[in-house]
Design an enzyme around this catalytic site. Structure first.
Site, PDB file in Angstrom:
ATOM      1  N   ASN A  49     -11.170  22.814 -29.663  1.00  0.00           N
ATOM      2  CA  ASN A  49     -12.605  22.643 -29.436  1.00  0.00           C
ATOM      3  C   ASN A  49     -13.091  21.548 -30.396  1.00  0.00           C
ATOM      4  O   ASN A  49     -12.294  20.961 -31.143  1.00  0.00           O
ATOM      5  CB  ASN A  49     -13.359  23.976 -29.563  1.00  0.00           C
ATOM      6  CG  ASN A  49     -13.322  24.551 -30.975  1.00  0.00           C
ATOM      7  OD1 ASN A  49     -13.003  23.860 -31.943  1.00  0.00           O
ATOM      8  ND2 ASN A  49     -13.646  25.824 -31.095  1.00  0.00           N
TER       9      ASN A  49
ATOM     10  N   ASP B 189     -10.306  30.231 -23.938  1.00  0.00           N
ATOM     11  CA  ASP B 189      -9.093  30.847 -23.364  1.00  0.00           C
ATOM     12  C   ASP B 189      -9.119  30.757 -21.834  1.00  0.00           C
ATOM     13  O   ASP B 189      -8.089  30.517 -21.202  1.00  0.00           O
ATOM     14  CB  ASP B 189      -8.991  32.317 -23.799  1.00  0.00           C
ATOM     15  CG  ASP B 189      -8.852  32.439 -25.306  1.00  0.00           C
ATOM     16  OD1 ASP B 189      -8.285  31.522 -25.924  1.00  0.00           O
ATOM     17  OD2 ASP B 189      -9.328  33.448 -25.858  1.00  0.00           O
TER      18      ASP B 189
HETATM   19  P1  ATP Z   1     -14.490  30.365 -27.661  1.00  0.00           P
HETATM   20  O1  ATP Z   1     -13.869  30.246 -29.033  1.00  0.00           O
HETATM   21  O2  ATP Z   1     -15.864  30.925 -27.675  1.00  0.00           O
HETATM   22  O3  ATP Z   1     -13.590  30.971 -26.667  1.00  0.00           O
HETATM   23  P2  ATP Z   1     -14.167  27.542 -27.697  1.00  0.00           P
HETATM   24  O4  ATP Z   1     -14.991  27.098 -28.869  1.00  0.00           O
HETATM   25  O5  ATP Z   1     -12.707  27.604 -27.830  1.00  0.00           O
HETATM   26  O6  ATP Z   1     -14.721  28.896 -27.117  1.00  0.00           O
HETATM   27  P3  ATP Z   1     -15.758  25.835 -26.036  1.00  0.00           P
HETATM   28  O7  ATP Z   1     -15.513  24.396 -26.210  1.00  0.00           O
HETATM   29  O8  ATP Z   1     -17.004  26.413 -26.618  1.00  0.00           O
HETATM   30  O9  ATP Z   1     -14.450  26.595 -26.478  1.00  0.00           O
HETATM   31  O10 ATP Z   1     -15.789  26.181 -24.478  1.00  0.00           O
HETATM   32  C1  ATP Z   1     -14.638  26.065 -23.674  1.00  0.00           C
HETATM   33  C2  ATP Z   1     -15.047  25.667 -22.282  1.00  0.00           C
HETATM   34  O11 ATP Z   1     -15.891  26.693 -21.734  1.00  0.00           O
HETATM   35  C3  ATP Z   1     -15.882  24.398 -22.195  1.00  0.00           C
HETATM   36  O12 ATP Z   1     -15.081  23.240 -22.192  1.00  0.00           O
HETATM   37  C4  ATP Z   1     -16.624  24.614 -20.882  1.00  0.00           C
HETATM   38  O13 ATP Z   1     -15.792  24.335 -19.800  1.00  0.00           O
HETATM   39  C5  ATP Z   1     -16.886  26.135 -20.909  1.00  0.00           C
HETATM   40  N1  ATP Z   1     -18.189  26.459 -21.484  1.00  0.00           N
HETATM   41  C6  ATP Z   1     -18.434  26.906 -22.748  1.00  0.00           C
HETATM   42  N2  ATP Z   1     -19.765  27.080 -22.953  1.00  0.00           N
HETATM   43  C7  ATP Z   1     -20.354  26.771 -21.779  1.00  0.00           C
HETATM   44  C8  ATP Z   1     -21.725  26.732 -21.339  1.00  0.00           C
HETATM   45  N3  ATP Z   1     -22.734  27.057 -22.150  1.00  0.00           N
HETATM   46  N4  ATP Z   1     -21.964  26.342 -20.057  1.00  0.00           N
HETATM   47  C9  ATP Z   1     -20.954  25.995 -19.228  1.00  0.00           C
HETATM   48  N5  ATP Z   1     -19.642  26.006 -19.587  1.00  0.00           N
HETATM   49  C10 ATP Z   1     -19.350  26.370 -20.843  1.00  0.00           C
HETATM   50  O1  RIB Z   2     -10.661  33.302 -28.188  1.00  0.00           O
HETATM   51  C1  RIB Z   2     -11.256  34.555 -28.265  1.00  0.00           C
HETATM   52  C2  RIB Z   2     -10.341  35.551 -28.923  1.00  0.00           C
HETATM   53  O2  RIB Z   2     -10.123  35.151 -30.246  1.00  0.00           O
HETATM   54  C3  RIB Z   2     -10.891  36.949 -28.948  1.00  0.00           C
HETATM   55  O3  RIB Z   2     -10.512  37.710 -27.817  1.00  0.00           O
HETATM   56  C4  RIB Z   2     -10.380  37.499 -30.244  1.00  0.00           C
HETATM   57  O4  RIB Z   2      -9.304  38.380 -30.098  1.00  0.00           O
HETATM   58  C5  RIB Z   2     -10.063  36.274 -31.088  1.00  0.00           C
HETATM   59  O5  RIB Z   2      -8.942  36.324 -31.815  1.00  0.00           O
END
Ligand code: ATP
Ligand code: RIB
Length: 302
Positions: free
Chosen positions: A185, A240
């Site tokens: 991310n 994920d």
């Molecule tokens: P998390 O750790 O919460 O699982 P992350 O930080 O690894 O998420 P993000 O970049 O926040 O990943 O989000 C992953 C994908 O999810 C984005 O590339 C997008 O496709 C989708 N996504 C996340 N938030 C939104 C939103 N507010 N609206 C639409 N799509 C979203």
């Molecule tokens: O990416 C989300 C996951 O990260 C959660 O399900 C939690 O288990 C954390 O480790």
């Protein structure tokens, strides 16, 4: 009958202990929360479930504790269509993630427990399983030596590798060079760029950017694949869901841009429900959604 590509996920399996609150506590402060829920989680299990719900043939390699959480999660994974014959119980506690969801955002404390048993020698014992895959998906909630061994086996057998470098840590050059797709991310990519050169990352970097979608970096240029507009309830597991969708789409032969578009749709839908795995969409739901948005759907999904 159509032969399904085999996706192998090597990674963590957790019980998520989720508290929903209007605001996160300050240090030393006690607040009344609104709701508490336990959900199966862990980045490895989440990515496996995301791909399985889309219709992929998925096997998960990992460890759970010899406890109630472990038993419940394994049963749940099986219900979701994940092959769990290489998930082993060990003498430890099942991994946990204590998650605070406040104001559409989340913070997490992760305790690995049994996930620490996914070592190099454990992975070596799963060599044949990895070698028989079409695509390998990993994250960083297990020991780095386990990740390195799995990637080494994949490369020896010509298998494509997706590494979701979360939670971020320093990645050795000899690991990085064997990764085909790296999916940090925005926060993770900043740290990644601090100790790896742009050249080392070029052609494999796909940065997820929350509501903005993803950016693919190739030949020094970034191409944005925009996110879908959606009413968000809980973003836990959005990354994920994207990775599971990406793996499924790539294993079906989509090009990288279309695979990212598909991953964005999977991730967007996953944010409309509470919980990481519980909010993940089926292949049919993704297809309907993409059609409703006037988006491209490859014929292999129809
Ligand atoms: P998390 O750790 O919460 O699982 P992350 O930080 O690894 O998420 P993000 O970049 O926040 O990943 O989000 C992953 C994908 O999810 C984005 O590339 C997008 O496709 C989708 N996504 C996340 N938030 C939104 C939103 N507010 N609206 C639409 N799509 C979203
Ligand atoms: O990416 C989300 C996951 O990260 C959660 O399900 C939690 O288990 C954390 O480790």
């Amino acid at each position: 009958m159509e032969k399904k590509p085999k996706i192998t996920v090597v990674g963590s399996i957790n019980m998520d202990l989720v508290t929903i609150t209007s605001q996160a506590p300050q240090r030393g402060e006690t607040l009344f929360g609104e709701h508490f829920q336990m959900n199966p989680g862990g980045k490895g299990a989440n990515q496996a479930v995301a791909a399985a719900k889309l219709g992929a043939q998925v096997q998960l390699i990992g460890c759970v504790g010899n406890d109630r959480f472990g038993q419940d999660i394994v049963a749940y994974l099986q219900e979701q269509g994940v092959n769990v014959s290489n998930v082993e119980p060990v003498t430890d506690v099942t991994g946990t993630a204590t998650i605070i969801v406040a104001d559409q955002d989340n913070s997490i404390i992760y305790v690995p427990g049994a996930n620490n048993h996914v070592t190099s020698s454990f992975i070596e014992s799963k060599r044949d399983v990895i070698a028989a895959s079409d695509i390998l998906v990993l994250q960083l909630e297990i020991p780095l030596e386990g990740v390195q061994k799995a990637v080494q086996i994949a490369k020896e057998n010509g298998i494509k590798v997706i590494l979701n470098p979360a939670p971020i840590q320093s990645l050795p050059s000899d690991l990085l060079k064997n990764i085909d797709y790296l999916t940090p991310n925005e926060h993770e990519q900043v740290l990644l760029r601090q100790d790896r050169s742009t050249e080392e990352l070029d052609g494999k970097l796909i940065v997820t950017m929350g509501s903005q979608g993803v950016c693919i970096y190739e030949q020094g240029e970034g191409v944005i694949i925009p996110a879908y507009k959606i009413d968000v309830v809980d973003t836990t597991g959005a990354g994920d869901s994207f990775n599971g969708g990406l793996a499924h789409a790539l294993s079906k032969g989509l090009n990288l841009k279309d695979a990212c578009k598909y991953g964005n749709a999977v991730a967007a839908l996953s944010t409309t429900k509470l919980g990481a795995q519980t909010g993940m969409p089926t292949g049919a739901e993704v297809e309907d959604f993409m059609n409703s948005q006037g988006s491209f759907v490859h014929k292999s999904y129809i």
